[in-house]
Design an enzyme around this catalytic site. Sequence first.
Site, PDB file in Angstrom:
ATOM      1  N   ARG A 341      34.645  59.626  99.301  1.00  0.00           N
ATOM      2  CA  ARG A 341      34.922  58.646  98.245  1.00  0.00           C
ATOM      3  C   ARG A 341      33.786  57.641  98.138  1.00  0.00           C
ATOM      4  NH1 ARG A 341      36.871  53.516  98.844  1.00  0.00           N
ATOM      5  NH2 ARG A 341      37.668  52.515  96.961  1.00  0.00           N
ATOM      6  N   ASP A 399      54.415  48.299  91.934  1.00  0.00           N
ATOM      7  CA  ASP A 399      55.154  47.061  92.182  1.00  0.00           C
ATOM      8  C   ASP A 399      54.738  46.034  91.138  1.00  0.00           C
ATOM      9  OD1 ASP A 399      56.726  45.122  93.393  1.00  0.00           O
ATOM     10  OD2 ASP A 399      55.134  44.489  94.758  1.00  0.00           O
ATOM     11  N   SER A 449      54.483  57.130  96.612  1.00  0.00           N
ATOM     12  CA  SER A 449      54.670  55.686  96.784  1.00  0.00           C
ATOM     13  C   SER A 449      53.650  55.191  97.799  1.00  0.00           C
ATOM     14  CB  SER A 449      56.090  55.374  97.267  1.00  0.00           C
ATOM     15  OG  SER A 449      56.230  53.994  97.553  1.00  0.00           O
ATOM     16  N   ASN A 450      52.713  54.383  97.336  1.00  0.00           N
ATOM     17  CA  ASN A 450      51.632  53.903  98.215  1.00  0.00           C
ATOM     18  C   ASN A 450      52.041  52.580  98.859  1.00  0.00           C
ATOM     19  OD1 ASN A 450      49.208  53.645  99.516  1.00  0.00           O
ATOM     20  ND2 ASN A 450      48.058  53.010  97.711  1.00  0.00           N
ATOM     21  N   GLY A 474      51.588  55.533 104.241  1.00  0.00           N
ATOM     22  CA  GLY A 474      51.474  54.348 105.085  1.00  0.00           C
ATOM     23  C   GLY A 474      50.051  53.797 105.049  1.00  0.00           C
ATOM     24  N   HIS A 502      67.521  68.145 100.365  1.00  0.00           N
ATOM     25  CA  HIS A 502      67.896  69.172 101.341  1.00  0.00           C
ATOM     26  C   HIS A 502      68.835  70.225 100.756  1.00  0.00           C
ATOM     27  CE1 HIS A 502      67.435  70.777 105.158  1.00  0.00           C
ATOM     28  NE2 HIS A 502      68.019  69.879 105.933  1.00  0.00           N
ATOM     29  N   ASP A 506      64.206  73.073 102.608  1.00  0.00           N
ATOM     30  CA  ASP A 506      64.494  73.007 104.039  1.00  0.00           C
ATOM     31  C   ASP A 506      63.278  72.475 104.788  1.00  0.00           C
ATOM     32  OD1 ASP A 506      62.692  75.160 104.228  1.00  0.00           O
ATOM     33  OD2 ASP A 506      64.302  76.633 104.109  1.00  0.00           O
TER      34      ASP A 506
END
Length: 532
Positions: A341, A399, A449-450, A474, A502, A506
């Site tokens: 990057r 957000d 979702s960061n 994370g 689920h 699986d």
Amino acid sequence: MSDFILPDIGEGIVECELVKWLVAEGDIIEEDQPVAEVMTDKALVEIPAPYKGKVTRLYHKEGDIAKVHAPLFELVEVDGEGGQDETPAAKPAETVSEEPATPEPAPAAKTDAGDVTEDFILPDIGEGIVECEVVEWRVAEGDEIEEDQPVVDVMTDKAMVEITAPKAGRVTKLYHQQQEMARVHAPLFAFIPRDRDEPAETKAESRPAPESAPAPAKPVATGNRPRIPASPAVRRLVREHNLDLANIAGSGKDGRVLKADVLAHLEQPAPSAPSRQPASEAPAAKADSEHRKPGRELEARVEPIRGVRAAMARSMVASATTIPHFIYSEDIDVTDLLALREQLKPEAEARGSRLTLMPFFMKAMALAIQEFPLLNSQLNDDVTEIHYQPHCNIGMAVDSKAGLMVPNVKGVESLTLLGVADEVTRLTEAARSGRVSQEDLKGGTITISNIGALGGTYASPIINAPEVAIVALGRTQKLPRFDANGNVVERAILTVSWAGDHRIIDGGTIARFCNRWKGYLESPQSMLLHLG
């Protein structure tokens, strides 16, 4: 003259919050000129004018909830002079009232005596409640009422509710008998506001009676002074102690008078008393007062859940209670990805693109989905069919000030890395400003979702139904790892947390999919072999 009816502004949307008026009553507006900004469950929408005209009435205040297919504002067409000439003659009753900006939902009507009456419309008194039983009238026809005075008790299917007067005046008609059913958004009683009430002769007759007590003289001025913000409970406390709300300094927002302000006002005469008290009692009284004060000041702040937050609340509850979530976490070494990057970043900036790690995550995910299309599918409502989606539309949780929004990048599999980067930048800016379009919010097939951008390592994300998978990223940490020669080296480690439906995914499927995705991210040059 005609009412502008709020049109359909999104699939399944029945109401919206009026965020901001862009015009005022009396303004001349052009066709397609922005008139108001409203917030739906999903986005901020701008309402334009249907034609050139003069705004004569705004039916809602900023912060109010407006209903779809209900009047939003009143507009007089000004292209021809005839329309303007008819307006004053057609509505002579409006000149009697000196409150053109009043957002009363019911029109005013004249009595035989020439007084202008208003209908009190029964407001929303609970979610899903459309009618209630009139239990007890606290007033009778002809009674004088004060602002926020209890008028009637009604019983819903959940609780007893006390309905208070919106302003001071005289009750002229009760539309229901006790034990009858009253409809929400229908007239409950009619009254003449005090500022439009009887002429001076009648007012003079009602003035001598209360001269013996100073308190009744206060209501005469209520029609001419601005309404002081205070809750019905606070106003009731003020009436019980024969106080004037205007004499109490409000410490709440916009000068709102709180219960603590009333109690503090009641204690103000007390300082003259200590001179007559024994010296031993004064410190004790002061200590007792100081001990009680914090408890009165700590009032709960009530904030309604509206717009995007309300939509998020409903969808998250539905997802968490109907979808069995399978959680899977993994560590990904992104050292080489960060280096790549940094190498590509100057060239991307030269082309006007902002290159973050998100475009790499999305491109790697789209490649992995080609091998594991189940992660890009959806279930039908009966859970009898799996619908494999033809395009990879990857959503990203943003957000924003209005709440959580999840716009998605359409067709990631067919976009270049710079194309994905440009879309990520556009959607992020739109979501944070609350102006993301409905089209950008629809059609997502899988979500990222960061959360690590704010902090945190592990998460347990909730699936954005009808999708079947979501991943939470994370924060990246510098951690020690062994290299091929057994030496301890510093590496950039990113922890990811997957949640899968689920019912169809699986543990083995999500583990193999994550391994493929991880392989592309740990060795980003390998993606070149699979880019079409």
